[in-house]
Motif scaffolding. Structure first.
Motif, short mmCIF file in Angstrom:
data_model
loop_
_atom_site.label_atom_id
_atom_site.label_comp_id
_atom_site.label_asym_id
_atom_site.label_seq_id
_atom_site.Cartn_x
_atom_site.Cartn_y
_atom_site.Cartn_z
N ALA A 8 0.95 -1.33 -0.10
CA ALA A 8 0.09 0.01 0.03
C ALA A 8 0.74 1.21 -0.04
O ALA A 8 0.28 2.38 -0.53
N LEU A 9 2.20 1.09 0.55
CA LEU A 9 3.10 2.31 0.64
C LEU A 9 3.78 2.28 -0.73
O LEU A 9 4.06 3.47 -1.30
N CYS A 108 -6.82 12.33 7.33
CA CYS A 108 -6.28 11.04 7.83
C CYS A 108 -7.20 10.34 8.93
O CYS A 108 -7.83 9.29 8.75
N ALA A 109 -7.64 11.27 9.80
CA ALA A 109 -8.73 10.76 10.81
C ALA A 109 -9.75 10.54 10.40
O ALA A 109 -10.66 9.49 10.50
N LEU A 114 -14.12 6.37 8.65
CA LEU A 114 -14.99 6.13 7.62
C LEU A 114 -14.83 5.01 6.57
O LEU A 114 -15.60 4.39 6.14
N ALA A 115 -13.56 4.55 6.37
CA ALA A 115 -13.28 3.65 5.19
C ALA A 115 -12.36 2.82 5.54
O ALA A 115 -11.30 2.97 6.21
N GLY A 116 -12.43 1.50 4.87
CA GLY A 116 -11.13 0.53 5.01
C GLY A 116 -10.82 0.00 3.78
O GLY A 116 -11.30 0.37 2.62
N LEU A 135 -5.17 7.77 1.07
CA LEU A 135 -6.19 6.66 0.45
C LEU A 135 -5.15 5.60 0.13
O LEU A 135 -5.93 4.45 0.41
N ASP A 136 -4.52 5.60 -0.71
CA ASP A 136 -3.55 4.52 -1.23
C ASP A 136 -3.09 3.89 0.14
O ASP A 136 -3.07 2.56 0.04
N MET A 137 -2.37 4.49 1.03
CA MET A 137 -1.92 3.73 2.08
C MET A 137 -3.01 2.93 2.93
O MET A 137 -2.76 1.85 3.69
#
Length: 394
Positions: A8-9, A108-109, A114-116, A135-137
């Motif tokens: 992801a990074l 980021c918080a 909200l999303a995974g 979002l990518d990370m």
């Protein structure tokens, strides 16, 4: 055997501003023709002296300024932010505010709450690159929503992008990277889209203090419907970039999840930065208006001067930014590197703000003019006008 890294990074891009700074390696500039750096949207001057004295006094005489503070931030600062974001007839309170380590952490918080992995978030393009990187990370798919006329996104087009995996729509106004100021009706229309779909509308208002329009520029807190999360930064308004102070404004129930994230990644926001931010809100109103007037003067100069360069097209300008279409065949990432040596200008290419397959990215540059005065903007326009097309060697 070397162990694999987190994909992801590794699959997101390197920080754009850091990449651009490396283009300066080995290039010399003279006092007669210094570098014009329009690559980063951050004040280079320190805070006003009175504010620096407040920080110094706190560092010397407030022992608690060096200790952990509340996870969600100083209660007085939270209430001051709540007051600033309240509307006539809609009073917010401190429970609806979290203080964060800069606005990036606020974003980021919000996303963490909200999303995974596998979820989707709609981002208008060109996008703010750190939003895309986070979002990518997080394993969240960024769904591009192209901005068109006036560099504004279309709510109807956003509606067609919503799937069962969509969790939020993100707006930035005034916009980074384009400078576009989103009309109140447009923001309201996006709120309606998000509400009908059961989504959260995230509105990044980092540059709200430099909006050319007086007074509140939207009425989201007065509207019924879905969840709204507003993001804010003290970095630009009070020149507190190094102190990392931002804010997230949302309903109190949302803050339960935000607190989990903030406690884990930061424990508490910067104490000295919070002291400075609160003092600034209470004492620097006139100074901020002077800063705003100067930025608006630079915006006007940008529109007049960059908008008049033969062959170039100024698409939008506001807050700290101009979105400028160049006239050359080469892509903007190549042009931007060539400009360092040939024009003495460091700017970020549009490719840093767009998906790889977006044809608009190679055609544009972001010009961050906040640290260039009116005379400097004229010099910048002259240097861009003097650029010629890169002719490949035969």
């Amino acid at each position: 055997m070397m162990r694999p890294l987190n994909p992801a990074l590794t699959q997101t891009f390197v920080p754009p501003v850091m990449e651009a700074r490396r283009w300066l390696d080995g290039v010399s500039f003279t006092p007669e023709r210094p570098l014009i750096n329009v690559s980063q949207a951050a004040p280079v001057a320190p805070p006003p002296e009175a504010l620096r004295r407040v920080i110094a006094d706190a560092a010397l005489n407030m022992p608690e300024a060096h200790l952990y503070g509340p996870v969600m931030g100083d209660p007085e600062l939270r209430q001051a932010v709540a007051d600033a974001f309240s509307l006539p007839g809609v009073a917010l309170d401190a429970s609806q505010v979290a203080i964060t380590q800069g606005c990036n952490q606020a974003f980021c918080a919000a996303i963490a709450a909200l999303a995974g992995p596998g979820d989707e978030v709609i981002l208008p393009t060109p996008w703010y690159f750190n939003h895309k990187m986070w979002l990518d990370m997080a394993g969240v798919r960024a769904v591009p929503l192209p901005c068109r006329e006036g560099m504004l996104p279309d709510p109807d087009e956003a509606t067609r992008l919503i799937t069962e995996r969509t969790r939020a729509i993100v707006l930035v106004t005034p916009n980074n990277p384009t400078g576009a100021e989103y009309p109140q009706g447009l923001v309201a229309a996006f709120h309606d889209v998000a509400s009908r779909a059961g989504l959260t509308l995230i509105v990044d208002e980092t540059y709200r203090d430099f909006d050319s329009r007086p007074g509140p520029v939207h009425d989201l807190r007065a509207r019924d419907g879905g969840r709204v999360v507003q993001l804010y930064s003290f970095s630009k308004t009070y020149r507190l970039t190094g102190h990392r102070v931002g804010a997230l404004i949302a309903d109190a129930d949302f803050m339960v999840e935000v607190e989990k994230f903030l406690d884990t990644v930061a424990i508490c926001p910067n104490q000295l930065g919070q002291i400075a931010a609160l003092w600034g809100m209470r004492n620097l109103g006139d100074w901020v208006q002077g800063e705003r007037a100067e930025i608006l003067a630079r915006r006007a100069a940008t529109i007049d001067m960059l908008g008049a360069i033969p062959g170039w097209t100024l698409k939008s300008a506001g807050a700290y930014f101009a979105w400028l279409e160049h006239p050359f065949d080469e892509p903007s990432n190549e042009l931007a590197r060539r400009m360092v040596a040939e024009a003495g200008v460091l700017a970020l290419p549009g490719t840093m703000f767009a998906p790889d397959d977006d044809p608009q990215g190679p055609r544009h540059l972001r010009i961050a003019f906040a640290n260039v005065d009116v005379d400097g903007i004229g010099i910048l326009a002259d240097r861009l006008a003097a650029l010629v097309a890169d002719v490949p060697a035969s």
